[in-house]
Design a protein around this motif. Structure first.
Motif, short mmCIF file in Angstrom:
data_model
loop_
_atom_site.label_atom_id
_atom_site.label_comp_id
_atom_site.label_asym_id
_atom_site.label_seq_id
_atom_site.Cartn_x
_atom_site.Cartn_y
_atom_site.Cartn_z
N ILE A 171 56.54 93.72 -4.47
CA ILE A 171 56.76 92.71 -3.44
C ILE A 171 56.24 91.35 -3.90
N GLY A 172 55.07 91.34 -4.55
CA GLY A 172 54.52 90.08 -5.04
C GLY A 172 55.42 89.44 -6.08
N LEU A 173 55.94 90.26 -7.01
CA LEU A 173 56.84 89.73 -8.04
C LEU A 173 58.12 89.21 -7.41
N THR A 174 58.66 89.99 -6.46
CA THR A 174 59.87 89.54 -5.79
C THR A 174 59.60 88.26 -4.99
N GLY A 175 58.44 88.21 -4.31
CA GLY A 175 58.08 87.01 -3.57
C GLY A 175 57.95 85.80 -4.49
N ALA A 176 57.35 86.02 -5.68
CA ALA A 176 57.22 84.90 -6.61
C ALA A 176 58.58 84.41 -7.08
N VAL A 177 59.48 85.35 -7.33
CA VAL A 177 60.84 84.97 -7.76
C VAL A 177 61.54 84.17 -6.66
N ILE A 178 61.28 84.57 -5.40
CA ILE A 178 61.92 83.86 -4.29
C ILE A 178 61.19 82.56 -3.97
N VAL A 179 59.85 82.58 -4.02
CA VAL A 179 59.07 81.41 -3.63
C VAL A 179 59.21 80.27 -4.62
N LEU A 180 59.27 80.58 -5.91
CA LEU A 180 59.33 79.53 -6.92
C LEU A 180 60.54 78.61 -6.71
N PRO A 181 61.76 79.16 -6.58
CA PRO A 181 62.88 78.25 -6.29
C PRO A 181 62.72 77.53 -4.94
N THR A 182 62.12 78.23 -3.97
CA THR A 182 61.91 77.60 -2.68
C THR A 182 60.97 76.40 -2.79
#
Length: 498
Positions: A171-182
């Motif tokens: 979840i953290g890795l997925t969140g980082a992938v989503i948060v970075l572009p955000t």
């Protein structure tokens, strides 16, 4: 105060909020995963405990005692850290346990707990306790009452922790992938949104005494949040531009007036020096020089007075002021102007129906009325009348000075309170004015939080009204001595004639 970047603060706030959001998502997901995995694990433990309890039976040949079929014990899913169990009778005559069981292992079991977390060989375990478990195998020959069993089954919980860790990492890795572009998108949007503000700052930076142009971009004008700021800047710039314009006009007019007065004095002196003259001619010439010097002194005095009054208006009057009867100051001004009015055959009528008190310096108020009366008398026809009246309201009073003189053109009416402003400059020396009287009056009135305005019609006369805040005595307090504040109307009339 230390300088800071608004854009950096916004970017930092966005990044921090996104990171907190991702962290919160990981924590919530981990808690939910732990709850559901533990619930499933508890079901697993209960099934294993029921299976172990079902392996207790009575001997087929009727012998007393209980037997345990350990060959059907469920296989432990862990090869190293195996499951643990214990089955015992409430009569104390029967007990079976796992091979890895150590004496006293379950001694710390809470008496009323259904589940229990503990450590064994350095690994976390979770146990279930089935109390008063009935033996499933029944024999008719077994004496009653039947014994009850206590079944304890424990299994390592390391898999739960590993799964939660794996899930949280995913979840953290997925969140980082989503948060970075955000975050990148948010930073881009912040920079783009602040562009109108940067343009506005650049426009404001270019403003100077030589450049009063302020032209914000259409994008800045369309921003709702920037509209009050743009309006405030435009208002301030407009006021500053008017102030600078008035200042330039004031300096030019003052220089012109001073130059004219000095030129007259110089011309008179030069004419006296051109050729020898008699004592009478020298005396007449020096008297003219003295008159022009007096006029020059009066001009300088009024300029200094105007500067002081405008400074009071800008800083606010902070003097300790006593209560003043406004009517008395009007009477003093009328007495001072009476000689000029008499010389021009002007009648001054003053009336008031009630005593009006306010905190002020009587010299300031007298100066206002004197300037208004001086204008009224100078521009009125001989034999006419000037009226002065006071009308009191609840917390203010209106003092009016009206004449039946030549009047003021409508195009000039809004500018008569400007410094060195005269409706007809050609009449300045004929009337002896400088165009400062009304400017001084306006500054004094505004210094006392009042207002002044003029009404006029050509050929019919002019009426100038002053509205000032007045003092009202508190009903619960005694009135100050020496002042009448009764509700009985007080009529005062003063008539000045030739």
């Amino acid at each position: 105060m230390k300088k800071f970047s608004l854009k950096r603060r916004l970017v930092f706030a966005v990044i921090l909020s996104q990171l907190l959001l991702a962290l919160g998502l990981v924590l919530v997901a981990s808690r939910l995963a732990h709850y559901y995995l533990q619930s499933a694990f508890d079901v697993y433990l209960e099934g294993r405990a029921l299976t172990v309890g079902a392996l207790v039976y009575y001997p087929d040949d009727g012998r007393p005692g209980l037997l345990f079929d350990d060959s059907k014990i469920p296989r432990s899913p862990h090869e190293i850290h195996k499951d643990l169990y214990q089955v015992r009778s409430d009569r104390g005559d029967f007990e079976r346990h796992a091979n890895l069981y150590k004496p006293g292992l379950f001694d710390g079991l809470p008496s009323a707990a259904h589940f229990w977390d503990f450590e064994f060989d350095g690994e976390p375990y979770r146990a279930i306790v089935l109390r008063d478990f009935a033996i499933l195998d029944t024999e008719a020959s077994v004496p009653k009452p039947l014994p009850k069993l206590t079944v304890i089954y424990a299994a390592p919980t390391m898999d739960i922790g590993q799964r939660i860790t794996t899930l949280a990492s995913a979840i953290g890795l997925t969140g980082a992938v989503i948060v970075l572009p955000t975050i990148l998108l948010a930073v881009w949007n912040i920079r783009r949104a602040l562009t109108p503000l940067h343009d506005l700052a650049d426009q404001a930076k270019s403003i100077s005494v030589h450049n009063w142009e302020f032209q914000p971009s259409e994008e800045a004008k369309s921003a709702v949040e920037l509209q009050p700021l743009i309006g405030a800047i435009e208002t301030v710039l407009s006021g500053l531009q008017r102030a600078f314009t008035r200042q330039r006009e004031f300096l030019g007019d003052a220089a012109h007036e001073l130059k004219t007065s000095l030129a007259i004095v110089k011309s008179t002196l030069q004419s006296l020096l051109n050729r020898p003259r008699g004592a009478g001619e020298y005396r007449d010439g020096l008297e003219h020089v003295s008159e022009d010097s007096d006029r020059l002194e009066e001009l300088l005095s009024r300029m200094l007075r105007l500067a002081r009054v405008e400074q009071w208006a800008a800083d606010g009057i902070h003097r300790d002021l006593d209560l003043v009867d406004v009517a008395s100051t009007c009477e003093m001004a009328i007495a001072r102007i009476s000689e000029l009015a008499g010389a021009r055959d002007i009648h001054i009528d003053f009336s008031t129906s009630q005593m009006v008190l306010m905190r002020a310096d009587p010299a300031d108020l007298e100066l206002v009325w004197l300037n208004l009366l001086e204008n009224a008398v100078k521009y009125s026809a001989p034999g006419s009348q000037v009226n002065v009246s006071i009308a009191a309201a609840s917390h203010s009073a209106e003092i009016s000075v009206s004449d039946s003189g030549i009047g003021i053109p409508e195009s000039e009416l809004g500018r008569i309170f400007e410094r060195f402003r005269r409706g007809d400059p050609s009449r300045s020396r004929a009337t002896g004015g400088f165009g400062l009287g009304l400017a001084i009056a306006k500054s004094v009135v505004e210094a006392y939080k009042g207002s002044i305005h003029a009404e006029s019609k050509l050929g019919e006369g002019t009426r100038i009204s002053v509205i000032l805040p007045t003092w009202s005595p508190p009903s619960a307090k005694r009135h100050e001595p020496g002042h009448s504040t009764s509700d009985v109307p007080l009529t005062r009339q003063v008539r000045s004639s030739q």
